[in-house]
Each structure stands twice: as C-alpha cells, then as structure tokens.
Design a protein around this motif. Structure first.
Motif, short mmCIF file in Angstrom:
data_model
loop_
_atom_site.label_atom_id
_atom_site.label_comp_id
_atom_site.label_asym_id
_atom_site.label_seq_id
_atom_site.Cartn_x
_atom_site.Cartn_y
_atom_site.Cartn_z
N ALA A 133 58.78 -17.80 -50.83
CA ALA A 133 58.34 -19.19 -51.04
C ALA A 133 57.13 -19.23 -51.96
CB ALA A 133 57.99 -19.82 -49.69
N ASN A 134 56.88 -20.40 -52.51
CA ASN A 134 55.66 -20.69 -53.28
C ASN A 134 55.49 -19.76 -54.47
OD1 ASN A 134 54.98 -22.67 -51.26
ND2 ASN A 134 54.29 -20.97 -49.99
N GLU A 157 50.16 -18.59 -51.12
CA GLU A 157 50.29 -18.83 -49.69
C GLU A 157 50.90 -20.18 -49.35
OE1 GLU A 157 49.62 -16.73 -47.01
OE2 GLU A 157 49.56 -15.26 -48.62
N SER A 158 50.69 -21.17 -50.21
CA SER A 158 51.15 -22.53 -49.91
C SER A 158 51.49 -23.27 -51.19
CB SER A 158 50.05 -23.30 -49.17
OG SER A 158 48.98 -23.59 -50.05
N PRO A 159 52.23 -24.36 -51.09
CA PRO A 159 52.50 -25.18 -52.29
C PRO A 159 51.21 -25.69 -52.93
CG PRO A 159 54.00 -25.79 -50.53
CD PRO A 159 52.98 -24.86 -49.92
N ASN A 160 50.23 -26.04 -52.12
CA ASN A 160 48.96 -26.50 -52.67
C ASN A 160 48.27 -25.39 -53.46
OD1 ASN A 160 46.91 -28.63 -52.92
ND2 ASN A 160 45.64 -27.20 -51.78
N ASP A 161 48.33 -24.15 -52.96
CA ASP A 161 47.73 -23.03 -53.68
C ASP A 161 48.45 -22.80 -55.01
OD1 ASP A 161 45.81 -22.64 -51.77
OD2 ASP A 161 46.65 -20.76 -51.00
N PRO A 178 41.75 -21.63 -54.20
CA PRO A 178 42.79 -21.63 -53.19
C PRO A 178 42.42 -20.71 -52.03
CG PRO A 178 43.45 -20.29 -55.04
CD PRO A 178 42.15 -20.98 -55.41
N SER A 179 43.16 -20.81 -50.95
CA SER A 179 42.83 -20.05 -49.76
C SER A 179 42.98 -18.55 -49.97
CB SER A 179 43.72 -20.49 -48.60
OG SER A 179 45.08 -20.25 -48.90
#
Length: 93
Positions: free
Chosen positions: A35-36, A52-56, A84-85
């Motif tokens: 993913a991502n 790690e995420s779509p926002n990242d 990002p995280s």
C-alpha cells in the motif's frame, strides 16, 4: 547545487544510494502487494517507494516536487517542507 534524496540500508544505516531529484517526475502507483506506493522517475532510473500512510505519500510527493524545482531556497527552509511520520522505504532498486 541540486537537491538529492539519500537512502540508507535499514540494518546498518550505511548509505545505499542517492536519487537526483532535479527534474524528476512523480506518480502514485497502485500495487496489490504493497500500500501507499509512489515512484520517482529520473532520467537514469525509476525508484518505487512505500510510505506509511496515504497522507505521508502526499507529504513526500509535495516535498520531492518542491526539491525537484529548487531555485535558490536555503536548505534550512526546505528541511521543514515535509514532516511525515516516517521516511518512505525504497521497495525496488
């Protein structure tokens, strides 16, 4: 001077390579196994990265796009462009 993205071996933190960002292209890719993901396309190579995420993904792509068009901004101002995280991982070399 150009903006470059350095990546490191996860087990030793030794430098594994450098992505030359000036003039690169970016694209989000959909993969069934991860993913991502997004790719950085340079004249010499294509890098597949996973965040790690779509926002990242969004944050990293914005920061890389800004760096690829670097025109005289200071390194300090660019260092805060993306937080990002976690750094994305190079999936395929």
């Amino acid at each position: 001077s150009n903006w470059d993205l350095f990546y490191f071996k996860s087990d030793t933190m030794d430098l594994a390579g450098v992505v030359m960002l000036q003039g690169c292209s970016l694209k989000i890719v959909q993969r069934s196994d991860r993913a991502n993901t997004f790719i950085i396309m340079t004249p010499d190579r294509v890098f597949l990265l996973a965040a790690e995420s779509p926002n990242d993904v969004k944050l990293w792509m914005e920061a890389i796009a800004s760096a690829s068009q670097y025109e005289g901004r200071t390194r300090r101002s660019m260092s805060f462009a993306c937080s990002p995280s976690q750094s994305p991982r190079v999936v395929d070399k």
